[in-house]
Design a protein around this motif. Sequence first.
Motif, PDB file in Angstrom:
ATOM      1  N   LEU A   1       0.846  -1.174   0.000  1.00 13.13           N
ATOM      2  CA  LEU A   1       0.000   0.000   0.000  1.00 13.13           C
ATOM      3  C   LEU A   1       0.890   1.235   0.000  1.00 13.13           C
ATOM      4  CD1 LEU A   1      -2.799   1.259   0.197  1.00 13.13           C
ATOM      5  CD2 LEU A   1      -2.557   1.177   2.678  1.00 13.13           C
ATOM      6  N   VAL A   2       0.668   2.103  -0.952  1.00 12.82           N
ATOM      7  CA  VAL A   2       1.436   3.332  -1.034  1.00 12.82           C
ATOM      8  C   VAL A   2       0.691   4.366  -0.202  1.00 12.82           C
ATOM      9  CG1 VAL A   2       2.417   5.061  -2.572  1.00 12.82           C
ATOM     10  CG2 VAL A   2       2.198   2.694  -3.337  1.00 12.82           C
ATOM     11  N   SER A   3       1.041   4.441   1.071  1.00 14.70           N
ATOM     12  CA  SER A   3       0.252   5.258   1.984  1.00 14.70           C
ATOM     13  C   SER A   3       0.879   6.596   2.326  1.00 14.70           C
ATOM     14  CB  SER A   3      -0.022   4.486   3.271  1.00 14.70           C
ATOM     15  OG  SER A   3       1.189   4.200   3.915  1.00 14.70           O
ATOM     16  N   ARG A   4       2.171   6.731   2.223  1.00 12.54           N
ATOM     17  CA  ARG A   4       2.804   7.970   2.674  1.00 12.54           C
ATOM     18  C   ARG A   4       3.569   8.680   1.576  1.00 12.54           C
ATOM     19  NH1 ARG A   4       4.488   7.538   8.876  1.00 12.54           N
ATOM     20  NH2 ARG A   4       2.706   6.347   9.538  1.00 12.54           N
ATOM     21  N   MET A   5       3.572   8.144   0.390  1.00 10.89           N
ATOM     22  CA  MET A   5       4.275   8.790  -0.702  1.00 10.89           C
ATOM     23  C   MET A   5       3.292   9.663  -1.452  1.00 10.89           C
ATOM     24  SD  MET A   5       6.700   5.703  -2.027  1.00 10.89           S
ATOM     25  CE  MET A   5       7.630   6.739  -3.116  1.00 10.89           C
ATOM     26  N   ILE A   6       3.705  10.868  -1.782  1.00 14.81           N
ATOM     27  CA  ILE A   6       2.845  11.761  -2.532  1.00 14.81           C
ATOM     28  C   ILE A   6       3.570  12.197  -3.796  1.00 14.81           C
ATOM     29  CG2 ILE A   6       1.526  12.585  -0.548  1.00 14.81           C
ATOM     30  CD1 ILE A   6       3.303  15.070  -0.529  1.00 14.81           C
ATOM     31  N   SER A   7       2.821  12.568  -4.785  1.00 16.54           N
ATOM     32  CA  SER A   7       3.411  12.987  -6.060  1.00 16.54           C
ATOM     33  C   SER A   7       4.141  14.318  -5.879  1.00 16.54           C
ATOM     34  CB  SER A   7       2.320  13.140  -7.112  1.00 16.54           C
ATOM     35  OG  SER A   7       1.496  14.240  -6.781  1.00 16.54           O
ATOM     36  N   PRO A   8       5.073  14.611  -6.769  1.00 18.81           N
ATOM     37  CA  PRO A   8       5.763  15.904  -6.685  1.00 18.81           C
ATOM     38  C   PRO A   8       4.787  17.083  -6.775  1.00 18.81           C
ATOM     39  CG  PRO A   8       6.934  14.426  -8.162  1.00 18.81           C
ATOM     40  CD  PRO A   8       5.644  13.747  -7.796  1.00 18.81           C
ATOM     41  N   GLU A   9       3.745  16.927  -7.575  1.00 18.20           N
ATOM     42  CA  GLU A   9       2.752  17.998  -7.707  1.00 18.20           C
ATOM     43  C   GLU A   9       2.020  18.232  -6.393  1.00 18.20           C
ATOM     44  OE1 GLU A   9       2.882  15.313  -9.771  1.00 18.20           O
ATOM     45  OE2 GLU A   9       3.739  16.260 -11.544  1.00 18.20           O
ATOM     46  N   GLU A  10       1.607  17.132  -5.737  1.00 19.41           N
ATOM     47  CA  GLU A  10       0.916  17.247  -4.462  1.00 19.41           C
ATOM     48  C   GLU A  10       1.841  17.823  -3.400  1.00 19.41           C
ATOM     49  OE1 GLU A  10      -2.013  16.974  -1.446  1.00 19.41           O
ATOM     50  OE2 GLU A  10      -2.107  17.096  -3.626  1.00 19.41           O
ATOM     51  N   GLN A  11       3.084  17.412  -3.424  1.00 21.48           N
ATOM     52  CA  GLN A  11       4.057  17.938  -2.472  1.00 21.48           C
ATOM     53  C   GLN A  11       4.207  19.451  -2.661  1.00 21.48           C
ATOM     54  OE1 GLN A  11       7.935  16.145  -2.762  1.00 21.48           O
ATOM     55  NE2 GLN A  11       8.475  16.752  -0.705  1.00 21.48           N
ATOM     56  N   GLN A  12       4.295  19.896  -3.908  1.00 23.05           N
ATOM     57  CA  GLN A  12       4.417  21.324  -4.189  1.00 23.05           C
ATOM     58  C   GLN A  12       3.162  22.076  -3.741  1.00 23.05           C
ATOM     59  OE1 GLN A  12       7.213  22.970  -5.423  1.00 23.05           O
ATOM     60  NE2 GLN A  12       6.033  24.734  -4.725  1.00 23.05           N
ATOM     61  N   ARG A  13       1.985  21.492  -3.989  1.00 25.07           N
ATOM     62  CA  ARG A  13       0.729  22.115  -3.584  1.00 25.07           C
ATOM     63  C   ARG A  13       0.701  22.309  -2.066  1.00 25.07           C
ATOM     64  NH1 ARG A  13      -3.716  21.265  -1.229  1.00 25.07           N
ATOM     65  NH2 ARG A  13      -3.437  19.054  -0.875  1.00 25.07           N
TER      66      ARG A  13
ATOM     67  N   MET B   1       3.281  22.498  -0.031  1.00 25.15           N
ATOM     68  CA  MET B   1       4.271  23.498   0.360  1.00 25.15           C
ATOM     69  C   MET B   1       3.735  24.902   0.092  1.00 25.15           C
ATOM     70  SD  MET B   1       7.781  21.526  -0.827  1.00 25.15           S
ATOM     71  CE  MET B   1       8.593  23.020  -1.223  1.00 25.15           C
ATOM     72  N   ASP B   2       3.079  25.089  -1.059  1.00 22.19           N
ATOM     73  CA  ASP B   2       2.494  26.389  -1.385  1.00 22.19           C
ATOM     74  C   ASP B   2       1.413  26.768  -0.379  1.00 22.19           C
ATOM     75  OD1 ASP B   2       4.165  26.505  -3.567  1.00 22.19           O
ATOM     76  OD2 ASP B   2       2.620  25.926  -5.028  1.00 22.19           O
ATOM     77  N   GLU B   3       0.606  25.798  -0.009  1.00 18.37           N
ATOM     78  CA  GLU B   3      -0.456  26.020   0.967  1.00 18.37           C
ATOM     79  C   GLU B   3       0.132  26.441   2.323  1.00 18.37           C
ATOM     80  OE1 GLU B   3      -3.214  22.730   2.396  1.00 18.37           O
ATOM     81  OE2 GLU B   3      -4.125  23.349   0.482  1.00 18.37           O
ATOM     82  N   GLN B   4       1.181  25.741   2.735  1.00 16.71           N
ATOM     83  CA  GLN B   4       1.825  26.059   4.011  1.00 16.71           C
ATOM     84  C   GLN B   4       2.430  27.461   3.977  1.00 16.71           C
ATOM     85  OE1 GLN B   4       4.941  23.352   5.127  1.00 16.71           O
ATOM     86  NE2 GLN B   4       5.269  24.330   7.096  1.00 16.71           N
ATOM     87  N   LEU B   5       3.040  27.811   2.863  1.00 17.86           N
ATOM     88  CA  LEU B   5       3.635  29.146   2.714  1.00 17.86           C
ATOM     89  C   LEU B   5       2.553  30.226   2.786  1.00 17.86           C
ATOM     90  CD1 LEU B   5       6.224  30.714   2.196  1.00 17.86           C
ATOM     91  CD2 LEU B   5       5.778  30.485  -0.244  1.00 17.86           C
ATOM     92  N   ALA B   6       1.414  29.965   2.137  1.00 17.24           N
ATOM     93  CA  ALA B   6       0.313  30.922   2.179  1.00 17.24           C
ATOM     94  C   ALA B   6      -0.206  31.099   3.609  1.00 17.24           C
ATOM     95  CB  ALA B   6      -0.813  30.467   1.252  1.00 17.24           C
ATOM     96  N   GLU B   7      -0.285  30.010   4.353  1.00 12.64           N
ATOM     97  CA  GLU B   7      -0.736  30.082   5.742  1.00 12.64           C
ATOM     98  C   GLU B   7       0.246  30.885   6.598  1.00 12.64           C
ATOM     99  OE1 GLU B   7      -1.498  26.208   7.340  1.00 12.64           O
ATOM    100  OE2 GLU B   7      -2.940  25.729   5.767  1.00 12.64           O
ATOM    101  N   GLU B   8       1.530  30.719   6.348  1.00 11.76           N
ATOM    102  CA  GLU B   8       2.541  31.463   7.107  1.00 11.76           C
ATOM    103  C   GLU B   8       2.430  32.959   6.837  1.00 11.76           C
ATOM    104  OE1 GLU B   8       6.314  29.720   6.182  1.00 11.76           O
ATOM    105  OE2 GLU B   8       5.821  27.847   7.209  1.00 11.76           O
ATOM    106  N   PHE B   9       2.141  33.346   5.589  1.00 14.75           N
ATOM    107  CA  PHE B   9       1.966  34.752   5.276  1.00 14.75           C
ATOM    108  C   PHE B   9       0.696  35.316   5.895  1.00 14.75           C
ATOM    109  CE2 PHE B   9       5.178  34.175   1.926  1.00 14.75           C
ATOM    110  CZ  PHE B   9       5.974  35.274   2.223  1.00 14.75           C
TER     111      PHE B   9
END
Length: 101
Positions: free
Chosen positions: A75-87, A89-97
Amino acid sequence: EEFVKAGDELVYKCPTWTWESGDPSKRKKYLPDDKQFLVTRNVPCPTRASTLENSVATGEQSAQIGDECGDDDWLVSRMISPEEQQRRMDEQLAEEFDILD
């Protein structure tokens, strides 16, 4: 001291791990000369990592390992695609701002 104890336990339980002494000019004084760092070699089933990576790339939720590992599905439970990882990270950055406003 704690690192050496943990490393000794790892080497004892997992024979693919070994202690290395490394380059004498780069040794750390707080570690024994013969236990500067840990290395793993000859890890069994090298196809597993590439199989899991391919599963993530195609969006599958499980990875077929094959005959060499008993036809198990992982089961691939903890691996995420590069696109999802970027999304994320962008979400976290927006929350920090938002905090700064």
